[in-house]
Design a protein around this motif. Structure first.
Motif, PDB file in Angstrom:
ATOM      1  N   MET A   1       0.844  -1.195   0.000  1.00 37.24           N
ATOM      2  CA  MET A   1       0.000   0.000   0.000  1.00 37.24           C
ATOM      3  C   MET A   1       0.878   1.243   0.000  1.00 37.24           C
ATOM      4  N   ALA A   2       0.739   2.056  -1.019  1.00 33.86           N
ATOM      5  CA  ALA A   2       1.541   3.279  -1.111  1.00 33.86           C
ATOM      6  C   ALA A   2       0.997   4.328  -0.152  1.00 33.86           C
ATOM      7  N   LEU A   3       1.904   5.028   0.504  1.00 30.85           N
ATOM      8  CA  LEU A   3       1.513   6.100   1.409  1.00 30.85           C
ATOM      9  C   LEU A   3       1.649   7.438   0.698  1.00 30.85           C
ATOM     10  N   THR A   4       0.599   8.229   0.765  1.00 32.45           N
ATOM     11  CA  THR A   4       0.635   9.562   0.171  1.00 32.45           C
ATOM     12  C   THR A   4       0.087  10.564   1.175  1.00 32.45           C
ATOM     13  N   ILE A   5       0.567  11.779   1.082  1.00 27.57           N
ATOM     14  CA  ILE A   5       0.045  12.852   1.918  1.00 27.57           C
ATOM     15  C   ILE A   5      -1.147  13.464   1.213  1.00 27.57           C
ATOM     16  N   ASP A   6      -2.317  13.285   1.793  1.00 23.49           N
ATOM     17  CA  ASP A   6      -3.551  13.754   1.182  1.00 23.49           C
ATOM     18  C   ASP A   6      -4.214  14.755   2.116  1.00 23.49           C
ATOM     19  N   LEU A   7      -4.224  16.023   1.702  1.00 20.35           N
ATOM     20  CA  LEU A   7      -4.849  17.080   2.488  1.00 20.35           C
ATOM     21  C   LEU A   7      -6.085  17.638   1.791  1.00 20.35           C
ATOM     22  N   ALA A   8      -6.638  16.849   0.877  1.00 21.51           N
ATOM     23  CA  ALA A   8      -7.840  17.284   0.153  1.00 21.51           C
ATOM     24  C   ALA A   8      -8.976  17.553   1.135  1.00 21.51           C
ATOM     25  N   GLY A   9      -9.667  18.659   0.911  1.00 16.06           N
ATOM     26  CA  GLY A   9     -10.787  19.023   1.756  1.00 16.06           C
ATOM     27  C   GLY A   9     -10.398  19.776   3.009  1.00 16.06           C
ATOM     28  N   ARG A  10      -9.104  20.003   3.216  1.00 16.95           N
ATOM     29  CA  ARG A  10      -8.650  20.697   4.415  1.00 16.95           C
ATOM     30  C   ARG A  10      -8.254  22.132   4.084  1.00 16.95           C
ATOM     31  N   VAL A  11      -8.490  22.989   5.038  1.00 16.44           N
ATOM     32  CA  VAL A  11      -8.191  24.411   4.886  1.00 16.44           C
ATOM     33  C   VAL A  11      -6.984  24.745   5.752  1.00 16.44           C
ATOM     34  N   ALA A  12      -5.977  25.348   5.139  1.00 10.40           N
ATOM     35  CA  ALA A  12      -4.736  25.663   5.838  1.00 10.40           C
ATOM     36  C   ALA A  12      -4.440  27.155   5.762  1.00 10.40           C
ATOM     37  N   LEU A  13      -4.000  27.713   6.872  1.00 14.65           N
ATOM     38  CA  LEU A  13      -3.560  29.108   6.946  1.00 14.65           C
ATOM     39  C   LEU A  13      -2.066  29.120   7.213  1.00 14.65           C
ATOM     40  N   VAL A  14      -1.313  29.790   6.353  1.00 13.92           N
ATOM     41  CA  VAL A  14       0.139  29.865   6.496  1.00 13.92           C
ATOM     42  C   VAL A  14       0.527  31.321   6.731  1.00 13.92           C
ATOM     43  N   THR A  15       0.980  31.644   7.925  1.00 16.54           N
ATOM     44  CA  THR A  15       1.409  33.021   8.187  1.00 16.54           C
ATOM     45  C   THR A  15       2.775  33.253   7.548  1.00 16.54           C
ATOM     46  N   GLY A  16       2.966  34.466   7.030  1.00 14.74           N
ATOM     47  CA  GLY A  16       4.201  34.745   6.308  1.00 14.74           C
ATOM     48  C   GLY A  16       4.359  33.842   5.096  1.00 14.74           C
ATOM     49  N   GLY A  17       3.238  33.497   4.471  1.00 20.30           N
ATOM     50  CA  GLY A  17       3.257  32.482   3.424  1.00 20.30           C
ATOM     51  C   GLY A  17       3.412  32.984   2.003  1.00 20.30           C
ATOM     52  N   SER A  18       3.731  34.260   1.833  1.00 20.12           N
ATOM     53  CA  SER A  18       3.815  34.798   0.473  1.00 20.12           C
ATOM     54  C   SER A  18       5.232  34.791  -0.087  1.00 20.12           C
ATOM     55  N   ARG A  19       6.237  34.503   0.754  1.00 14.91           N
ATOM     56  CA  ARG A  19       7.615  34.502   0.259  1.00 14.91           C
ATOM     57  C   ARG A  19       8.463  33.544   1.089  1.00 14.91           C
ATOM     58  N   GLY A  20       9.647  33.232   0.566  1.00 12.93           N
ATOM     59  CA  GLY A  20      10.622  32.426   1.294  1.00 12.93           C
ATOM     60  C   GLY A  20      10.103  31.057   1.711  1.00 12.93           C
ATOM     61  N   ILE A  21      10.454  30.654   2.919  1.00 18.14           N
ATOM     62  CA  ILE A  21      10.071  29.338   3.419  1.00 18.14           C
ATOM     63  C   ILE A  21       8.553  29.199   3.457  1.00 18.14           C
ATOM     64  N   GLY A  22       7.865  30.251   3.887  1.00 21.73           N
ATOM     65  CA  GLY A  22       6.414  30.188   3.972  1.00 21.73           C
ATOM     66  C   GLY A  22       5.763  29.911   2.637  1.00 21.73           C
ATOM     67  N   ARG A  23       6.278  30.531   1.601  1.00 24.99           N
ATOM     68  CA  ARG A  23       5.719  30.292   0.259  1.00 24.99           C
ATOM     69  C   ARG A  23       5.954  28.843  -0.164  1.00 24.99           C
ATOM     70  N   GLY A  24       7.155  28.338   0.131  1.00 23.87           N
ATOM     71  CA  GLY A  24       7.435  26.947  -0.194  1.00 23.87           C
ATOM     72  C   GLY A  24       6.509  25.996   0.531  1.00 23.87           C
ATOM     73  N   ILE A  25       6.217  26.286   1.790  1.00 22.08           N
ATOM     74  CA  ILE A  25       5.276  25.474   2.558  1.00 22.08           C
ATOM     75  C   ILE A  25       3.893  25.532   1.929  1.00 22.08           C
ATOM     76  N   ALA A  26       3.443  26.735   1.597  1.00 23.25           N
ATOM     77  CA  ALA A  26       2.117  26.899   0.991  1.00 23.25           C
ATOM     78  C   ALA A  26       2.007  26.111  -0.308  1.00 23.25           C
ATOM     79  N   GLU A  27       3.043  26.140  -1.120  1.00 21.34           N
ATOM     80  CA  GLU A  27       3.012  25.432  -2.401  1.00 21.34           C
ATOM     81  C   GLU A  27       2.897  23.928  -2.204  1.00 21.34           C
ATOM     82  N   VAL A  28       3.599  23.395  -1.217  1.00 22.58           N
ATOM     83  CA  VAL A  28       3.515  21.950  -0.955  1.00 22.58           C
ATOM     84  C   VAL A  28       2.125  21.575  -0.451  1.00 22.58           C
ATOM     85  N   LEU A  29       1.555  22.395   0.427  1.00 25.38           N
ATOM     86  CA  LEU A  29       0.213  22.104   0.934  1.00 25.38           C
ATOM     87  C   LEU A  29      -0.817  22.130  -0.188  1.00 25.38           C
ATOM     88  N   ILE A  30      -0.668  23.074  -1.114  1.00 22.88           N
ATOM     89  CA  ILE A  30      -1.561  23.127  -2.279  1.00 22.88           C
ATOM     90  C   ILE A  30      -1.414  21.858  -3.107  1.00 22.88           C
TER      91      ILE A  30
END
Length: 261
Positions: A1-30
């Motif tokens: 059974m393959a393991l995947t990170i599935d965050l479909a249907g979840r709402v995430a708020l990333v502070t400082g998420g428009s640049r740098g590390i925060g932006r990278g985090i936001a992109e992965v969550l998307i």
């Protein structure tokens, strides 16, 4: 059974998420399927697929309004990533009390303020929620030049464990102790590409992290794959920083070998 990170249907708020590390985090969550909202003190272009709100996370009333807006727009809040933070270089003996207060306010107190607002929502909704605090290796080793920042990040690690115990089982709270990461500002921050390359040679992984690598750790902690992980501070530093004495000893040994030949 393959393991995947599935965050479909979840709402995430990333502070400082428009640049740098925060932006990278936001992109992965998307990429993992989450609906993502980023925030910063000013208007910014969020990653593709995200929306953006303005908020000074040091202002409790503004934070409450931001969280209420997210819930109004999306019906819930499943993941909070406390990423906003940072500090300029300033020697502790020379920096003013006001400077230190601002650094601790942004890096520690704002994390608590946002976590409180998110927890109030998560405790009342089906499925609870997950909070991920972006901390730093500066909190677990001396941080000369950024002493108040390091102390604040040590506080974040302590806060993480305390909140996990207070808010479980409905809300999981974890931290990521981030090491050196390559961003658009890395070369300017360290004085050029040659210096960055020299620094990277001291990291066991042989390089600084990519922002997406931090994002994937965050996505794991936010997902059901980490359903029994709470109160943890996860080191993401490529193996850690080599002790200065060992680095100097190795350099000395190389020089002696070179002279002998």
């Amino acid at each position: 059974m393959a393991l995947t990170i599935d965050l479909a249907g979840r709402v995430a708020l990333v502070t400082g998420g428009s640049r740098g590390i925060g932006r990278g985090i936001a992109e992965v969550l998307i990429e993992a399927g989450a609906t993502v909202v980023t925030c910063a003190r000013s208007e910014a272009d969020p990653p593709s697929g995200a929306t953006h709100v303005t908020c000074d996370v040091r202002d409790p009333e503004a934070v409450q309004a931001m969280v209420a807006h997210v819930v109004e727009q999306h019906g819930r809040l499943d993941v909070l990533v406390n990423n906003a933070g940072g500090a300029p270089y300033a020697l502790a003996a020379e920096a003013s009390p006001r400077f230190h207060d601002k650094i601790v306010g942004l890096n520690l107190m704002a994390t608590l303020t946002c976590a409180q607002a998110a927890n109030a929502v998560m405790q009342q909704q089906d499925g609870g929620g997950a909070i991920v605090n972006i901390s730093s290796v500066s909190g677990v080793r001396p941080s000369p030049g950024t002493a108040a920042y390091g102390a604040a990040k040590a506080g974040v690690d302590s806060l993480t464990g305390s909140l996990a115990q207070e808010w479980g089982p409905r809300v999981r709270v974890n931290a990521v102790d981030v090491g050196l990461v390559r961003t658009a500002d890395t070369a300017d921050h360290y004085g050029g590409d040659a210096t960055v390359a020299a620094i990277e040679r001291t990291i066991p992984a042989g390089r600084m992290a990519d922002v997406a690598e931090i994002g994937r750790v965050v996505a794991f902690l936010a997902s059901d794959l980490a359903s029994y992980v709470s109160g943890a501070s996860v080191a993401c530093h490529g193996g850690g920083e080599q002790p200065v004495f060992l680095y100097l000893a190795q350099r000395s040994g190389q020089n002696q070998q070179g002279e002998a030949t």
